[in-house]
Write a protein that holds these residues in place. Structure first.
Motif, PDB file in Angstrom:
ATOM      1  N   TRP A  88     -57.989  38.867-105.321  1.00 22.25           N
ATOM      2  CA  TRP A  88     -59.264  38.698-104.577  1.00 22.25           C
ATOM      3  C   TRP A  88     -60.259  37.732-105.069  1.00 22.25           C
ATOM      4  O   TRP A  88     -60.908  37.207-104.150  1.00 22.25           O
ATOM      5  CB  TRP A  88     -60.136  40.055-104.604  1.00 22.25           C
ATOM      6  CG  TRP A  88     -59.102  41.180-103.896  1.00 22.25           C
ATOM      7  CD1 TRP A  88     -59.254  41.639-102.476  1.00 22.25           C
ATOM      8  CD2 TRP A  88     -57.967  41.946-104.570  1.00 22.25           C
ATOM      9  NE1 TRP A  88     -58.013  42.363-102.347  1.00 22.25           N
ATOM     10  CE2 TRP A  88     -57.435  42.733-103.529  1.00 22.25           C
ATOM     11  CE3 TRP A  88     -57.696  42.032-105.942  1.00 22.25           C
ATOM     12  CZ2 TRP A  88     -56.361  43.637-103.800  1.00 22.25           C
ATOM     13  CZ3 TRP A  88     -56.505  42.947-106.003  1.00 22.25           C
ATOM     14  CH2 TRP A  88     -55.980  43.563-105.049  1.00 22.25           C
ATOM     15  N   VAL A  89     -60.325  37.240-106.281  1.00 23.24           N
ATOM     16  CA  VAL A  89     -60.910  36.232-106.887  1.00 23.24           C
ATOM     17  C   VAL A  89     -59.827  35.046-107.393  1.00 23.24           C
ATOM     18  O   VAL A  89     -59.169  35.574-108.132  1.00 23.24           O
ATOM     19  CB  VAL A  89     -62.092  36.538-107.748  1.00 23.24           C
ATOM     20  CG1 VAL A  89     -62.679  35.317-108.313  1.00 23.24           C
ATOM     21  CG2 VAL A  89     -62.920  37.465-107.054  1.00 23.24           C
ATOM     22  N   LYS A  90     -59.836  33.937-106.900  1.00 24.51           N
ATOM     23  CA  LYS A  90     -58.929  33.167-107.321  1.00 24.51           C
ATOM     24  C   LYS A  90     -59.381  32.012-108.338  1.00 24.51           C
ATOM     25  O   LYS A  90     -60.039  31.099-107.824  1.00 24.51           O
ATOM     26  CB  LYS A  90     -58.223  32.497-106.085  1.00 24.51           C
ATOM     27  CG  LYS A  90     -57.517  33.363-105.213  1.00 24.51           C
ATOM     28  CD  LYS A  90     -56.932  32.544-104.095  1.00 24.51           C
ATOM     29  CE  LYS A  90     -56.070  33.320-103.049  1.00 24.51           C
ATOM     30  NZ  LYS A  90     -56.950  34.213-102.447  1.00 24.51           N
ATOM     31  N   GLY A  91     -59.324  32.271-109.791  1.00 22.86           N
ATOM     32  CA  GLY A  91     -59.624  31.244-110.695  1.00 22.86           C
ATOM     33  C   GLY A  91     -58.581  31.197-111.730  1.00 22.86           C
ATOM     34  O   GLY A  91     -57.569  31.931-111.614  1.00 22.86           O
ATOM     35  N   GLY A  92     -59.061  30.432-112.719  1.00 19.57           N
ATOM     36  CA  GLY A  92     -57.904  30.209-113.852  1.00 19.57           C
ATOM     37  C   GLY A  92     -57.692  31.349-114.627  1.00 19.57           C
ATOM     38  O   GLY A  92     -56.501  31.813-115.026  1.00 19.57           O
ATOM     39  N   VAL A  93     -58.819  32.243-115.064  1.00 20.40           N
ATOM     40  CA  VAL A  93     -58.754  33.355-115.959  1.00 20.40           C
ATOM     41  C   VAL A  93     -57.924  34.282-115.061  1.00 20.40           C
ATOM     42  O   VAL A  93     -57.227  35.340-115.546  1.00 20.40           O
ATOM     43  CB  VAL A  93     -60.253  33.837-116.372  1.00 20.40           C
ATOM     44  CG1 VAL A  93     -60.128  34.962-117.201  1.00 20.40           C
ATOM     45  CG2 VAL A  93     -60.791  32.637-116.984  1.00 20.40           C
ATOM     46  N   GLU A  94     -58.490  34.443-113.925  1.00 21.23           N
ATOM     47  CA  GLU A  94     -57.906  35.516-113.007  1.00 21.23           C
ATOM     48  C   GLU A  94     -56.280  35.422-112.916  1.00 21.23           C
ATOM     49  O   GLU A  94     -55.516  36.418-112.999  1.00 21.23           O
ATOM     50  CB  GLU A  94     -58.431  35.647-111.515  1.00 21.23           C
ATOM     51  CG  GLU A  94     -59.953  36.041-111.491  1.00 21.23           C
ATOM     52  CD  GLU A  94     -60.840  34.885-111.656  1.00 21.23           C
ATOM     53  OE1 GLU A  94     -62.095  34.954-111.594  1.00 21.23           O
ATOM     54  OE2 GLU A  94     -60.505  33.946-112.058  1.00 21.23           O
ATOM     55  N   LYS A  95     -55.805  34.188-112.720  1.00 21.55           N
ATOM     56  CA  LYS A  95     -54.522  33.686-112.479  1.00 21.55           C
ATOM     57  C   LYS A  95     -53.721  34.193-113.486  1.00 21.55           C
ATOM     58  O   LYS A  95     -52.687  34.465-113.687  1.00 21.55           O
ATOM     59  CB  LYS A  95     -54.689  32.337-112.070  1.00 21.55           C
ATOM     60  CG  LYS A  95     -53.142  31.818-111.840  1.00 21.55           C
ATOM     61  CD  LYS A  95     -52.320  32.521-110.513  1.00 21.55           C
ATOM     62  CE  LYS A  95     -51.211  32.176-110.314  1.00 21.55           C
ATOM     63  NZ  LYS A  95     -50.810  30.667-110.176  1.00 21.55           N
ATOM     64  N   ARG A  96     -54.151  33.828-114.861  1.00 21.02           N
ATOM     65  CA  ARG A  96     -53.834  33.927-116.235  1.00 21.02           C
ATOM     66  C   ARG A  96     -53.359  35.363-116.381  1.00 21.02           C
ATOM     67  O   ARG A  96     -52.219  35.759-116.809  1.00 21.02           O
ATOM     68  CB  ARG A  96     -54.643  33.439-117.313  1.00 21.02           C
ATOM     69  CG  ARG A  96     -54.049  33.764-118.694  1.00 21.02           C
ATOM     70  CD  ARG A  96     -55.045  33.408-119.733  1.00 21.02           C
ATOM     71  NE  ARG A  96     -54.287  33.579-121.264  1.00 21.02           N
ATOM     72  CZ  ARG A  96     -54.089  32.853-121.971  1.00 21.02           C
ATOM     73  NH1 ARG A  96     -53.668  31.854-121.819  1.00 21.02           N
ATOM     74  NH2 ARG A  96     -53.689  33.419-123.335  1.00 21.02           N
ATOM     75  N   ILE A  97     -54.475  36.340-116.332  1.00 21.50           N
ATOM     76  CA  ILE A  97     -54.137  37.889-116.505  1.00 21.50           C
ATOM     77  C   ILE A  97     -53.074  38.038-115.424  1.00 21.50           C
ATOM     78  O   ILE A  97     -52.084  38.805-115.939  1.00 21.50           O
ATOM     79  CB  ILE A  97     -55.354  38.496-116.107  1.00 21.50           C
ATOM     80  CG1 ILE A  97     -56.408  38.148-117.176  1.00 21.50           C
ATOM     81  CG2 ILE A  97     -55.219  39.834-116.084  1.00 21.50           C
ATOM     82  CD1 ILE A  97     -57.786  38.613-116.924  1.00 21.50           C
ATOM     83  N   ARG A  98     -53.276  37.704-114.155  1.00 21.47           N
ATOM     84  CA  ARG A  98     -51.874  38.176-113.252  1.00 21.47           C
ATOM     85  C   ARG A  98     -50.762  37.623-113.778  1.00 21.47           C
ATOM     86  O   ARG A  98     -49.654  38.536-113.832  1.00 21.47           O
ATOM     87  CB  ARG A  98     -52.665  37.520-111.771  1.00 21.47           C
ATOM     88  CG  ARG A  98     -51.677  38.182-110.989  1.00 21.47           C
ATOM     89  CD  ARG A  98     -50.425  37.433-110.653  1.00 21.47           C
ATOM     90  NE  ARG A  98     -49.607  37.907-109.521  1.00 21.47           N
ATOM     91  CZ  ARG A  98     -48.344  37.661-109.072  1.00 21.47           C
ATOM     92  NH1 ARG A  98     -47.869  36.794-109.716  1.00 21.47           N
ATOM     93  NH2 ARG A  98     -47.829  38.285-107.954  1.00 21.47           N
ATOM     94  N   GLU A  99     -50.628  36.331-113.881  1.00 25.08           N
ATOM     95  CA  GLU A  99     -49.290  36.127-114.321  1.00 25.08           C
ATOM     96  C   GLU A  99     -48.621  36.745-115.664  1.00 25.08           C
ATOM     97  O   GLU A  99     -47.433  37.086-115.814  1.00 25.08           O
ATOM     98  CB  GLU A  99     -49.290  34.477-114.503  1.00 25.08           C
ATOM     99  CG  GLU A  99     -49.519  33.818-113.423  1.00 25.08           C
ATOM    100  CD  GLU A  99     -48.414  33.802-112.328  1.00 25.08           C
ATOM    101  OE1 GLU A  99     -47.219  34.173-112.589  1.00 25.08           O
ATOM    102  OE2 GLU A  99     -48.618  33.290-111.032  1.00 25.08           O
TER     103      GLU A  99
END
Length: 384
Positions: A13-24
């Protein structure tokens, strides 16, 4: 282990570097048998707790905008920090990994971890230091003080880049601070075909002041003098977008502002259809977009600035170039990357190959194991 991640914004829902790291990382940890929970704002419709890709997502408060006039808002950070305490207290987590920014949630996570006797890991994506004064003026003294207090909350810190680790030691954190960088999914990137429409220059990221996309636009004026049919693509959105679109029109530049693309593969496809990736940001805790561009074989042009950790990824002339903060110099570096991109492709791919998510996950898993072991040892010594 039962692992809890804390960050207000939640991917996708929010696409940023921190969000992507947590997801991956969280998805891969779940695949390795861990129970993983993410605590953030409820950015989605429906129940407050949902399961996605094997990870439990908890919306501890209603979602809201992160920025006002290009700056993170203190009321939003306070609301999220106060809302996450009780869910963490009831989480039963063996370890809590709280992202350092926007700080107030770190204090809530510390209080919950103390009550439960579980370790708190703080993952640092950036250290702002004196930059707080640029960001908030005289009120920056408050931000700087809060950042230093956050650095003293735990003995278990992680930095996503060597420059961030060095800055943490400057805040008084006993080193060496373990560096666990962001990663990329090389197999997924390799499987994405290029987009049909081709571009010379591409930028991806939030359109906020520190990304300095205006510098990129002014640099393109110089590039266009020698590349008359130059085509540039800006992927992303944010408070600076209206001003940047006006500037592009005033400069007579053929720049397309695409906003955030609907799917990650669309971003990769656009990169693969481009020749050079430019990241003129002075505030990058790591620079994941630059690494993704290298995985697509694109040379990266970024800026040489102490706040820009993406510069740590660049080997001059091998996988890109670092520029000063002048449009003229950046224009020259972009031209050099356009001319030498084919020769730098192998260097870009070699760099990207050292950042596979699978290795990153093993490293972070080791950090969590040590932190749990340290707390267990302390409790044993204290007779708890």
């Amino acid at each position: 282990m039962k692992i809890a991640y804390v960050y207000d914004a939640v991917y996708p829902w929010v696409k940023g570097g921190v969000e992507k790291r947590i997801r991956e990382v969280s998805v891969r940890l779940a695949e390795r048998g861990h129970e993983v929970h993410v605590y953030g704002m409820r950015c989605w419709d429906g129940p407050a707790t949902i399961e996605r890709d094997g990870v439990m997502l908890h919306g501890v408060c209603p979602g809201e905008g992160l920025y006002i006039d290009g700056r993170r808002t203190v009321p939003q950070a306070l609301r999220f920090g106060s809302s996450v305490f009780r869910p963490l207290l009831a989480s039963g987590a063996d370890v809590v990994d709280c992202q350092n920014f926007p700080y107030f949630s770190c204090f809530a996570a510390k209080a919950a971890s103390m009550r439960r006797g579980t370790p708190l890991v703080v993952t640092w994506h950036e250290v702002w230091g004196d930059y707080w004064y640029d960001y908030l003026g005289r009120r920056g003294a408050f931000g700087k003080a809060v950042e230093r207090l956050a650095a003293g909350l735990t003995d278990h810190h992680v930095a996503v880049s060597p420059s961030t680790a060095r800055a943490l030691e400057g805040l008084g954190v006993a080193g060496p601070v373990p560096v666990v960088p962001n990663g990329i999914d090389l197999s997924r990137i390799a499987a994405v075909p290029p987009a049909a429409e081709e571009w010379d220059v591409i930028f991806t990221g939030r359109l906020i002041r520190d990304k300095n996309v205006d510098l990129l636009l002014r640099a393109l004026v110089r590039v266009r003098e020698e590349v008359p049919d130059l085509r540039a693509l800006v992927v992303g959105d944010g408070p600076e977008r209206p001003a940047l679109e006006r500037l592009a029109r005033d400069l007579g530049l053929p720049v397309t502002f695409a906003g955030f693309l609907p799917d990650y593969d669309d971003v990769i496809a656009a990169m693969k259809a481009s020749r050079v990736f430019v990241l003129p940001s002075t505030r990058e805790g790591f620079g994941i977009a630059a690494l993704e561009a290298m995985a697509c074989g694109l040379p990266v042009v970024t800026v040489d600035h102490p706040g820009n950790a993406a510069g740590d990824l660049v080997v001059e002339g091998v996988n890109g170039f670092c520029s000063g903060l002048s449009a003229g110099e950046m224009g020259e570096k972009i031209r050099a990357a356009l001319d030498g991109g084919a020769l730098m492709r192998d260097g870009c791919l070699r760099t990207a190959g050292g950042y596979r998510w699978e290795e990153i996950v093993r490293r972070i898993e080791s950090v969590y194991g040590r932190s749990v072991g340290d707390v267990s040892s302390e409790m044993w010594e204290e007779g708890v």
